[in-house]
Scaffold this motif. Structure first.
Motif, PDB file in Angstrom:
ATOM      1  N   SER A 209       0.843  -1.191   0.000  1.00  0.00           N
ATOM      2  CA  SER A 209       0.000   0.000   0.000  1.00  0.00           C
ATOM      3  C   SER A 209       0.879   1.241   0.000  1.00  0.00           C
ATOM      4  O   SER A 209       2.100   1.163   0.197  1.00  0.00           O
ATOM      5  N   GLU A 210       0.255   2.383  -0.220  1.00  0.00           N
ATOM      6  CA  GLU A 210       1.013   3.635  -0.213  1.00  0.00           C
ATOM      7  C   GLU A 210       1.719   3.807   1.129  1.00  0.00           C
ATOM      8  O   GLU A 210       1.161   3.504   2.190  1.00  0.00           O
ATOM      9  N   ALA A 211       2.930   4.298   1.088  1.00  0.00           N
ATOM     10  CA  ALA A 211       3.708   4.473   2.315  1.00  0.00           C
ATOM     11  C   ALA A 211       4.683   5.622   2.131  1.00  0.00           C
ATOM     12  O   ALA A 211       5.015   6.006   1.005  1.00  0.00           O
TER      13      ALA A 211
ATOM     14  N   PRO B 278       9.454  10.635  -1.462  1.00  0.00           N
ATOM     15  CA  PRO B 278       8.935   9.534  -0.656  1.00  0.00           C
ATOM     16  C   PRO B 278       8.306   9.982   0.664  1.00  0.00           C
ATOM     17  O   PRO B 278       7.447   9.282   1.203  1.00  0.00           O
ATOM     18  N   SER B 279       8.702  11.138   1.165  1.00  0.00           N
ATOM     19  CA  SER B 279       8.136  11.602   2.433  1.00  0.00           C
ATOM     20  C   SER B 279       6.665  11.990   2.289  1.00  0.00           C
ATOM     21  O   SER B 279       5.946  12.107   3.280  1.00  0.00           O
ATOM     22  N   PHE B 280       6.185  12.195   1.047  1.00  0.00           N
ATOM     23  CA  PHE B 280       4.780  12.504   0.803  1.00  0.00           C
ATOM     24  C   PHE B 280       3.972  11.248   0.483  1.00  0.00           C
ATOM     25  O   PHE B 280       2.761  11.327   0.276  1.00  0.00           O
ATOM     26  N   GLY B 281       4.652  10.108   0.409  1.00  0.00           N
ATOM     27  CA  GLY B 281       3.966   8.860   0.124  1.00  0.00           C
ATOM     28  C   GLY B 281       4.087   8.441  -1.323  1.00  0.00           C
ATOM     29  O   GLY B 281       3.872   9.257  -2.221  1.00  0.00           O
ATOM     30  N   ILE B 282       4.475   7.194  -1.549  1.00  0.00           N
ATOM     31  CA  ILE B 282       4.557   6.644  -2.901  1.00  0.00           C
ATOM     32  C   ILE B 282       3.842   5.297  -2.914  1.00  0.00           C
ATOM     33  O   ILE B 282       3.770   4.599  -1.892  1.00  0.00           O
ATOM     34  N   ASN B 283       3.313   4.929  -4.061  1.00  0.00           N
ATOM     35  CA  ASN B 283       2.537   3.706  -4.206  1.00  0.00           C
ATOM     36  C   ASN B 283       3.428   2.477  -4.372  1.00  0.00           C
ATOM     37  O   ASN B 283       4.618   2.602  -4.696  1.00  0.00           O
ATOM     38  N   PRO B 284       2.869   1.298  -4.152  1.00  0.00           N
ATOM     39  CA  PRO B 284       3.649   0.067  -4.327  1.00  0.00           C
ATOM     40  C   PRO B 284       4.278  -0.016  -5.714  1.00  0.00           C
ATOM     41  O   PRO B 284       3.627   0.272  -6.731  1.00  0.00           O
TER      42      PRO B 284
END
Length: 231
Positions: free
Chosen positions: A132-134, A176-182
């Motif tokens: 999941s997004e992380a 990446p600190s804003f969230g990236i998808n799998p």
């Protein structure tokens, strides 16, 4: 010359030779221990974990360009975040990327580092290896080490790293600190100041969002910036 005189002459010559040899050995020893010819500490250390925080579990010692996996769990949920991180390079003592500085409040202006310090830029690639997004950030999760001395990014260093994130965002690469998808990959940068003239030996990357949690120092990865014996 008498036999007795010849014997004394031979003894005198031998003594002189011994004195010259002793003086030569003393000079050689002094040269070997001089700072200019001393073997660098990083090449002589026998501690394979030098650079890791005291008490931290070293999960692996990857080389530059070798990916490793961060598995981040959270105390208030059963979910796990997984990332594959690769440290691509570390550059010190060079100007910051002008394309990143174009996003500064005063575009194109590089703020001076602290007195006696130089900027080092740690360039990484982060891939979401989870389901999941992380999100993950290097701001509070890495140190740049000179042997056993660890340097962390300051607040102003993190602001400079944010300029790199803004530049790459313009190129369609989300920080990446804003969230990236799998399966998505994004560049991540850390800016750290170390003394002028020093060369970093390792990068410590905590397997978590912080170097320490409420349970103590986080385990992590000790990325090797030098091969064994390299000065």
């Amino acid at each position: 010359m008498s036999s007795r005189a010849s014997t004394f002459a031979a003894l005198g010559a031998a003594s002189a030779l011994l004195m010259v040899t002793a003086c030569t050995a003393g000079t050689s020893s002094g040269t070997t221990s001089s700072p200019g010819s001393a073997v660098p500490a990083a090449a002589t250390t026998t501690d394979p974990h030098i650079g890791a925080p005291p008490g931290a579990e070293v999960l692996a010692r990857p080389a530059v360009g070798e990916p490793f996996k961060l598995t981040i769990d959270y105390s208030n949920t059963s979910a796990l975040d997984e990332f594959e991180v690769t440290v691509d390079e570390v550059r010190c003592g060079e100007p910051l990327d002008p394309k990143a500085l174009a996003h500064a409040a005063d575009p194109g202006t590089e703020p001076p580092p602290e007195e006696g310090k130089q900027y080092c830029v740690v360039s990484m690639e982060v891939r979401n290896a989870g389901k999941s997004e992380a999100d993950w950030s290097a701001d509070d999760a890495i140190t740049l080490n000179v042997d056993d001395t660890a340097y962390s990014p300051t607040q102003s260093d993190n602001e400079l790293a944010g300029l790199y994130a803004q530049y790459w965002s313009d190129q369609g690469k989300t920080d990446p600190s804003f969230g990236i998808n799998p399966g998505s990959r994004s560049p991540e940068h850390a800016v750290v100041q170390i003394p002028v003239g020093d060369e970093p030996t390792t990068v410590w990357v905590a397997s978590g969002n912080l170097l320490e949690s409420i349970d103590g120092v986080e385990p992590g990865y000790l990325v090797q910036l030098r091969t064994p014996g390299q000065s």
